[in-house]
Motif scaffolding. Structure first.
Motif, PDB file in Angstrom:
ATOM      1  N   ASN A  37       0.897  -1.023  -0.064  1.00 52.09           N
ATOM      2  CA  ASN A  37       0.084  -0.128   0.013  1.00 52.09           C
ATOM      3  C   ASN A  37       1.026   1.310   0.038  1.00 52.09           C
ATOM      4  OD1 ASN A  37      -2.463  -1.488   0.182  1.00 52.09           O
ATOM      5  ND2 ASN A  37      -2.312  -1.816   2.334  1.00 52.09           N
ATOM      6  N   SER A  38       1.232   1.783  -1.249  1.00 53.23           N
ATOM      7  CA  SER A  38       1.979   2.766  -1.423  1.00 53.23           C
ATOM      8  C   SER A  38       1.693   4.026  -1.102  1.00 53.23           C
ATOM      9  CB  SER A  38       2.586   2.748  -2.917  1.00 53.23           C
ATOM     10  OG  SER A  38       3.390   3.860  -3.242  1.00 53.23           O
ATOM     11  N   SER A  39       2.425   4.919  -0.248  1.00 54.88           N
ATOM     12  CA  SER A  39       2.229   6.453  -0.086  1.00 54.88           C
ATOM     13  C   SER A  39       2.129   7.034  -1.502  1.00 54.88           C
ATOM     14  CB  SER A  39       3.159   7.109   0.728  1.00 54.88           C
ATOM     15  OG  SER A  39       4.585   7.029   0.284  1.00 54.88           O
ATOM     16  N   ASP A  40       1.638   8.250  -1.416  1.00 49.51           N
ATOM     17  CA  ASP A  40       1.573   8.959  -2.842  1.00 49.51           C
ATOM     18  C   ASP A  40       2.936   9.241  -3.278  1.00 49.51           C
ATOM     19  OD1 ASP A  40      -1.046   8.911  -2.589  1.00 49.51           O
ATOM     20  OD2 ASP A  40      -1.500  10.919  -2.313  1.00 49.51           O
TER      21      ASP A  40
ATOM     22  N   PHE B 262       6.037  -2.668  -9.940  1.00 46.42           N
ATOM     23  CA  PHE B 262       4.666  -2.756  -9.496  1.00 46.42           C
ATOM     24  C   PHE B 262       3.659  -2.268 -10.447  1.00 46.42           C
ATOM     25  CE2 PHE B 262       7.277  -3.540  -5.518  1.00 46.42           C
ATOM     26  CZ  PHE B 262       6.288  -4.303  -4.843  1.00 46.42           C
ATOM     27  N   VAL B 263       2.524  -2.567 -10.281  1.00 42.86           N
ATOM     28  CA  VAL B 263       1.158  -2.310 -10.919  1.00 42.86           C
ATOM     29  C   VAL B 263       0.097  -1.559  -9.859  1.00 42.86           C
ATOM     30  CG1 VAL B 263       1.741  -2.960 -13.254  1.00 42.86           C
ATOM     31  CG2 VAL B 263       0.226  -4.194 -11.665  1.00 42.86           C
ATOM     32  N   GLN B 264      -0.592  -0.737 -10.161  1.00 39.20           N
ATOM     33  CA  GLN B 264      -1.602  -0.428  -9.137  1.00 39.20           C
ATOM     34  C   GLN B 264      -2.783  -1.500  -9.296  1.00 39.20           C
ATOM     35  OE1 GLN B 264      -3.258   3.845  -9.356  1.00 39.20           O
ATOM     36  NE2 GLN B 264      -5.115   3.172  -8.529  1.00 39.20           N
ATOM     37  N   SER B 265      -3.156  -1.899  -8.111  1.00 39.44           N
ATOM     38  CA  SER B 265      -4.204  -3.108  -8.040  1.00 39.44           C
ATOM     39  C   SER B 265      -5.515  -2.747  -7.379  1.00 39.44           C
ATOM     40  CB  SER B 265      -3.397  -4.401  -7.247  1.00 39.44           C
ATOM     41  OG  SER B 265      -3.061  -3.801  -5.915  1.00 39.44           O
ATOM     42  N   GLY B 266      -5.903  -1.617  -7.222  1.00 34.35           N
ATOM     43  CA  GLY B 266      -6.983  -1.060  -6.757  1.00 34.35           C
ATOM     44  C   GLY B 266      -6.998   0.461  -6.380  1.00 34.35           C
ATOM     45  N   ASP B 267      -8.092   0.834  -5.900  1.00 32.66           N
ATOM     46  CA  ASP B 267      -8.333   2.255  -5.788  1.00 32.66           C
ATOM     47  C   ASP B 267      -7.593   2.915  -4.578  1.00 32.66           C
ATOM     48  OD1 ASP B 267      -9.935   2.403  -7.854  1.00 32.66           O
ATOM     49  OD2 ASP B 267     -11.607   1.843  -6.915  1.00 32.66           O
TER      50      ASP B 267
ATOM     51  N   ALA C  75      -3.043   5.926   0.870  1.00 28.29           N
ATOM     52  CA  ALA C  75      -2.157   4.730  -0.049  1.00 28.29           C
ATOM     53  C   ALA C  75      -2.950   4.255  -1.192  1.00 28.29           C
ATOM     54  CB  ALA C  75      -2.009   3.749   1.148  1.00 28.29           C
ATOM     55  N   THR C  76      -1.854   3.721  -2.089  1.00 25.47           N
ATOM     56  CA  THR C  76      -2.495   3.127  -3.264  1.00 25.47           C
ATOM     57  C   THR C  76      -1.996   1.630  -3.383  1.00 25.47           C
ATOM     58  OG1 THR C  76      -2.200   5.187  -4.448  1.00 25.47           O
ATOM     59  CG2 THR C  76      -1.948   3.267  -5.909  1.00 25.47           C
ATOM     60  N   PRO C  77      -2.893   0.801  -3.370  1.00 24.08           N
ATOM     61  CA  PRO C  77      -2.711  -0.693  -3.392  1.00 24.08           C
ATOM     62  C   PRO C  77      -1.927  -1.008  -4.612  1.00 24.08           C
ATOM     63  CG  PRO C  77      -5.051  -0.548  -3.571  1.00 24.08           C
ATOM     64  CD  PRO C  77      -4.447   0.982  -3.396  1.00 24.08           C
ATOM     65  N   MET C  78      -0.843  -1.696  -4.709  1.00 21.50           N
ATOM     66  CA  MET C  78      -0.046  -2.111  -5.620  1.00 21.50           C
ATOM     67  C   MET C  78       0.385  -3.518  -5.560  1.00 21.50           C
ATOM     68  SD  MET C  78       2.335   1.355  -6.302  1.00 21.50           S
ATOM     69  CE  MET C  78       2.248   0.992  -8.137  1.00 21.50           C
ATOM     70  N   LYS C  79       0.668  -4.221  -6.754  1.00 20.53           N
ATOM     71  CA  LYS C  79       1.154  -5.435  -6.719  1.00 20.53           C
ATOM     72  C   LYS C  79       2.309  -5.585  -7.804  1.00 20.53           C
ATOM     73  CE  LYS C  79      -1.974  -8.846  -7.397  1.00 20.53           C
ATOM     74  NZ  LYS C  79      -3.034  -9.605  -7.576  1.00 20.53           N
ATOM     75  N   TRP C  80       3.118  -6.627  -7.040  1.00 18.81           N
ATOM     76  CA  TRP C  80       4.478  -7.004  -8.301  1.00 18.81           C
ATOM     77  C   TRP C  80       4.553  -8.707  -8.309  1.00 18.81           C
ATOM     78  CZ3 TRP C  80       8.542 -10.435  -6.950  1.00 18.81           C
ATOM     79  CH2 TRP C  80       9.511 -10.129  -7.968  1.00 18.81           C
ATOM     80  N   THR C  81       4.391  -8.936  -9.641  1.00 16.12           N
ATOM     81  CA  THR C  81       4.632 -10.433  -9.833  1.00 16.12           C
ATOM     82  C   THR C  81       5.896 -10.547 -10.484  1.00 16.12           C
ATOM     83  OG1 THR C  81       3.307 -10.080 -11.818  1.00 16.12           O
ATOM     84  CG2 THR C  81       2.022 -10.674  -9.708  1.00 16.12           C
ATOM     85  N   GLU C  82       6.572 -11.560 -10.174  1.00 13.95           N
ATOM     86  CA  GLU C  82       7.877 -11.887 -10.697  1.00 13.95           C
ATOM     87  C   GLU C  82       7.725 -12.039 -12.167  1.00 13.95           C
ATOM     88  OE1 GLU C  82      11.305 -15.249  -9.764  1.00 13.95           O
ATOM     89  OE2 GLU C  82       9.171 -15.691  -9.887  1.00 13.95           O
ATOM     90  N   ILE C  83       6.690 -12.643 -12.721  1.00 17.55           N
ATOM     91  CA  ILE C  83       6.432 -12.673 -14.115  1.00 17.55           C
ATOM     92  C   ILE C  83       6.497 -11.543 -14.840  1.00 17.55           C
ATOM     93  CG2 ILE C  83       4.807 -13.682 -15.945  1.00 17.55           C
ATOM     94  CD1 ILE C  83       4.091 -15.981 -13.928  1.00 17.55           C
TER      95      ILE C  83
END
Length: 165
Positions: free
Chosen positions: A123-126, A137-142, A151-159
């Motif tokens: 959950n990234s700070s601005d 990482f890419v944004q994964s939610g609002d 905060a902005t939810p973000m997700k990183w996947t190895e692929i």
């Protein structure tokens, strides 16, 4: 640049190690020196109290002793970066002192802790969204606000990260 704010040199290289009990004082100082309180909170008493709790010495000591992934970056014996995970793949804290920013320390902390994980959430700070995007990482939610902290939810996947880098 004042001598106390000088950048690392080969003789004074950044080292990475597991944090130890007793490091919580320097980790807290690093966190306070990493970001402007008013950039991380909305300035309400609730949000300031939330930030103080995150930087609390007992809270940080608990993270060090938790067995979860944690790592510090040091320069001349001073903690200049800190990363901590919770619940396995939740990146909960990543801070680098402002005077050491943009030198690859945050990326190195992340790389060293992400090597055995297929997916990481944060959950990234601005102020950190750009950094997280740079490491895959890419944004994964609002974007949301909890206890006065945005905060902005973000997700990183190895692929995805391997495909983009």
């Amino acid at each position: 640049m004042r001598r106390s704010q000088q950048q690392p040199t080969k003789m004074n290289a950044i080292t990475y190690r597991l944090p130890e009990p007793g490091d919580e004082h320097q980790i807290s100082a690093c966190m306070w020196a990493s970001a402007d309180l008013w950039e991380l909170t909305d300035g309400t008493p609730e949000s300031v109290a939330e930030w103080k709790q995150i930087c609390d010495l007992e809270e940080l000591r608990g993270r060090i002793l938790s067995g979860e992934k944690t790592l510090v970056a040091t320069w001349n014996g001073i903690v200049v970066g800190f990363i901590a995970f919770r619940r396995g793949n939740h990146l909960s804290l990543l801070f680098v002192r402002r005077e050491f920013a943009r030198q690859g320390i945050g990326r190195e902390l992340f790389t060293r802790c992400s090597n055995a994980l297929n997916e990481i959430i944060v959950n990234s700070s601005d102020t950190a969204v750009g950094f997280y995007q740079k490491v895959g990482f890419v944004q994964s939610g609002d974007r949301f606000c909890k206890n006065g902290v945005w905060a902005t939810p973000m997700k990183w996947t190895e692929i995805v990260a391997n495909r983009n880098h």
